[in-house]
Design an enzyme around this catalytic site. Structure first.
Site, PDB file in Angstrom:
ATOM      1  CG  HIS A  93     -19.240 -33.686  69.841  1.00 52.49           C
ATOM      2  ND1 HIS A  93     -21.121 -33.549  68.522  1.00 52.49           N
ATOM      3  CD2 HIS A  93     -19.366 -34.598  70.352  1.00 52.49           C
ATOM      4  CE1 HIS A  93     -20.858 -35.229  68.943  1.00 52.49           C
ATOM      5  NE2 HIS A  93     -19.829 -35.377  70.178  1.00 52.49           N
ATOM      6  CB  SER A  98     -17.654 -36.564  70.931  1.00 51.70           C
ATOM      7  OG  SER A  98     -18.022 -38.277  70.876  1.00 51.70           O
TER       8      SER A  98
END
Length: 301
Positions: free
Chosen positions: A243, A197
């Site tokens: 993220h 991610s």
């Protein structure tokens, strides 16, 4: 030689690359004989393999809008990363030690720094939705970004953003003390995270920068970014900090790629990308130096 007296016909020449072979055709560029194996069709006549190679070396290679080497459009790096992640996921399902040995946790980053990279190829073995969502996002982004950037720049963007994601986890994991550990406090510093991610959010960030430079809209990607961001809050071991770290790093990488896209400064892009990586690594080192040595030098064992 007496005029009017027929002379014997000249024999065939010998191919310089294959002296044991006769050559009846000469290269239109250099004039040397070329046997059938060494002949290459050209726009006009035949050229030898040596001249064809020399012409290829001297001809500027096609470049993408951002200075990368143009390809046939096949996102080879994207497919390779997806394949690696799939194989690693199967290994994680087969053996828990794969996740334990290669996942990232801030307390392991100093003593086992390779985890900053390897964690970007791992996913939560408890649910298949984690890897499916990430690989779909990677497939969607890679088909668009890789031909635009070129394979080498795309690979660098992915790897640096992946490292940036783990650095984001480290910077936002708090500052543990020996007293906290002795009291049984663990917290984010000791929590393991896995997933591509961070790297994928780096691709999201790069997409926003590159599309803005090209005057294109990124509206269609906002929903995908939101879904991937929400996923980090819904499943354990998937970190919003990664993220954020990957997104910021991807923005920085895309910024230098845009800045050094023109021919005169194109080669400087690699120095600039290394500078981004150096800043990311430097931030991680600075954070570790604020942590007590006894905690900083812990190992998985």
């Amino acid at each position: 030689m007496r005029p009017g007296v027929p002379q014997p016909a000249a024999g065939p020449s010998v191919c310089p690359r294959h002296p044991d072979r006769e050559a009846y055709v000469r290269c239109q560029r250099c004039g040397r004989p070329a046997c059938p194996e060494c002949q290459r069709p050209a726009a006009v006549g035949i050229q030898c393999v040596d001249c064809v190679r020399e012409a290829a070396r001297s001809t500027p290679s096609a470049r993408t809008v951002f200075g990368g080497r143009a390809t046939d459009g096949t996102p080879v790096v994207t497919y390779s990363i997806i394949a690696i992640c799939a194989v690693v996921y199967l290994a994680q399902r087969a053996s828990q030690s794969v996740t334990l040995d290669f996942a990232f946790a801030p307390f392991l980053g100093w003593s086992e720094p390779w985890r900053f990279v390897t964690a970007a190829f791992l996913h939560s073995p408890q649910t298949i939705f984690h890897i499916l969502l990430n690989m779909f996002a990677l497939w969607s982004l890679g088909q668009y970004l890789e031909p635009m950037l070129g394979r080498a720049r795309f690979a660098a963007l992915y790897l640096i953003s992946g490292i940036g994601g783990q650095v984001g986890v480290t910077l936002l994991a708090g500052s543990p003390t020996v007293a906290d550990v002795a009291a049984g406090g663990r917290g984010a510093w000791f929590g393991a995270v896995v997933g591509a991610s961070g790297a994928i959010f780096g691709l999201f960030g790069a997409l926003l920068v590159l599309n803005r430079h090209l005057g294109r809209s990124s509206t269609a990607m906002y929903a995908t970014i939101a879904i991937n961001a929400a996923f980090g809050f819904l499943y354990p071991g998937i970190s919003w900090q990664a993220h954020l770290g990957g997104l910021v790093t991807g923005l920085a990488c895309a910024g230098v790629i845009v800045a050094f896209r023109k021919q005169g400064v194109r080669r400087l892009v690699w120095a600039a990308l290394l500078a981004v990586l150096a800043v990311v690594v430097g931030l991680a080192v600075a954070k570790y130096l604020t942590v007590p040595v006894d905690i900083r030098e812990l190992t998985a064992g």
